[in-house]
Enzyme design. Structure first.
Site, short mmCIF file in Angstrom:
data_model
loop_
_atom_site.label_atom_id
_atom_site.label_comp_id
_atom_site.label_asym_id
_atom_site.label_seq_id
_atom_site.Cartn_x
_atom_site.Cartn_y
_atom_site.Cartn_z
N ASP A 185 -56.50 -13.87 -21.67
CA ASP A 185 -55.17 -14.42 -21.37
C ASP A 185 -55.06 -14.85 -19.91
OD1 ASP A 185 -54.37 -14.02 -23.94
OD2 ASP A 185 -53.21 -12.20 -23.53
N ASP A 235 -53.63 -8.86 -20.05
CA ASP A 235 -53.40 -9.17 -21.47
C ASP A 235 -51.91 -9.06 -21.74
OD1 ASP A 235 -54.62 -9.97 -23.90
OD2 ASP A 235 -54.31 -7.97 -24.71
N LYS A 242 -48.76 -8.91 -24.19
CA LYS A 242 -48.44 -8.49 -25.55
C LYS A 242 -46.93 -8.56 -25.76
CE LYS A 242 -52.67 -7.37 -26.65
NZ LYS A 242 -53.42 -8.15 -27.66
#
Length: 350
Positions: free
Chosen positions: A252, A265, A267
């Site tokens: 990412d 990352d 989420k």
């Protein structure tokens, strides 16, 4: 005088003979009443003697009575419950939890996390790297066939993880129906893509893009506090691959978070995840991405830390879970174990 005496004696004998039957009847009735009364008394005495309450050993059950009657003493304690369970089911046989067994395991091939050949290489700043999957596969067909990190983690979930995931899936299908659940999963995937695109625009322009989607706006509002601590972006939505270990993934973001270079990352979640344990396999995913990046020739730097950011659609502050070097190495070993299990499963299916 003698005449009157004889007369009185005769009269008495006549009267006695006349009332004799009645006299015996009266005597018998009195005897019967006497026996009935005695029997009644004896029965009552016997019933009182065989009372079950009076036969109970009061000293033996004194503690039980006291525990039931008293308001200060609990009738059951952990010790008494354990004692009852031991009598009913036998002694407790304690076993190690599954997590303890997993932690004791070590991968057969402990591949290095860092690339020693790149340790002395100086990072040269340049444009933000964005290597799409299609470009990678066109340059090297062998990379197109590599399994992704996501697929490897999905196929090697523990029985407990698989059980809860399947239970959640069945519950959602019961509520939404088969078609409704497919639409729900599709919407989650689309929202994730839109959120990542909005994040990419935000990181490159340092301005929050305008959007009519309330949920995307909520996610962006949720991560505002995290974005304020991010500087020096190097990678956005870029493919990494680990050729020696034969896997690949899509990173990412790689940037500095509070002065530390991290694989980041992003989420989204409908439920709060304030603790690191709430992130499940996400730390292994981030460690796998970092290990692949460290051994990918398309990148001239290495990463030893990670950051998992969980955003919420209602705009509440996101939770950021930082992974230092020690935690990163522990997650890297667990990732190698999952990778070995994946290869064993694939080999067994051939």
């Amino acid at each position: 005088m003698k005449f009157y005496s004889v007369l009185n004696a005769a009269t008495c004998r006549v009267l006695q003979n006349s009332f004799k039957p009645y006299w015996h009847a009266v005597q018998n009735e009195r005897v019967f009443e006497h026996h009935s009364f005695s029997t009644f008394l004896s029965l009552n005495c016997q019933r009182k003697d065989v009372s079950k309450y009076e036969q109970v050993d009061c000293k033996k059950y004194a503690s039980l009575v006291r525990s039931v009657v008293s308001t200060n003493v609990s009738p059951q304690t952990p010790e008494t419950l354990l004692g009852e369970d031991s009598c009913l089911y036998g002694p407790v046989i304690r076993s190690k939890p599954a997590s303890a067994d997993t932690e004791s395991e070590s991968p057969q091939n402990l591949a290095p996390f860092l690339n020693f050949e790149r340790q002395n290489t100086k990072y040269e700043p340049g444009p933000v790297l964005k290597l799409p999957l299609q470009l990678k596969s066109q340059g090297d067909h062998s990379k197109a066939s590599l399994p992704s990190v996501t697929r490897i983690l999905q196929l090697t979930k523990s029985l407990e993880q698989a059980f809860y995931l399947e239970r959640w899936k069945r519950r959602m299908i019961t509520e939404l129906g088969q078609d409704g659940f497919k639409e729900y999963s599709k919407n989650i995937l689309n929202r994730g893509k839109l959120f990542h695109s909005a994040l990419e625009e935000t990181l490159l322009s340092t301005k929050i893009p305008k959007t009519d989607d309330e949920e995307i706006a909520g996610y962006l509002q949720s991560v505002q506090g995290i974005l304020a601590d991010i500087r020096g972006i190097r990678v956005l939505e870029s493919v990494v691959s680990h050729q020696p270990l034969q896997y690949m993934g899509l990173v990412d973001c790689v940037a500095e978070y509070r002065g530390k270079l991290c694989v980041i990352d992003w989420k989204t979640s409908e439920k709060p995840k304030p603790y690191f344990r709430n992130t499940f396999d996400n730390p292994l995913q981030v460690a796998a991405y970092a290990g692949a990046l460290n051994h990918d020739d398309n990148y001239n730097f290495q990463v030893e830390r990670g950051l998992i950011v969980v955003a919420y659609k209602d705009g509440s502050p996101a939770h950021a879970h930082f992974m230092d070097r020690e935690l990163f190495l522990a997650c890297w070993k667990k990732w190698l174990l999952r990778l070995e299990k994946y290869k064993e499963k694939i080999h067994a299916s051939l």
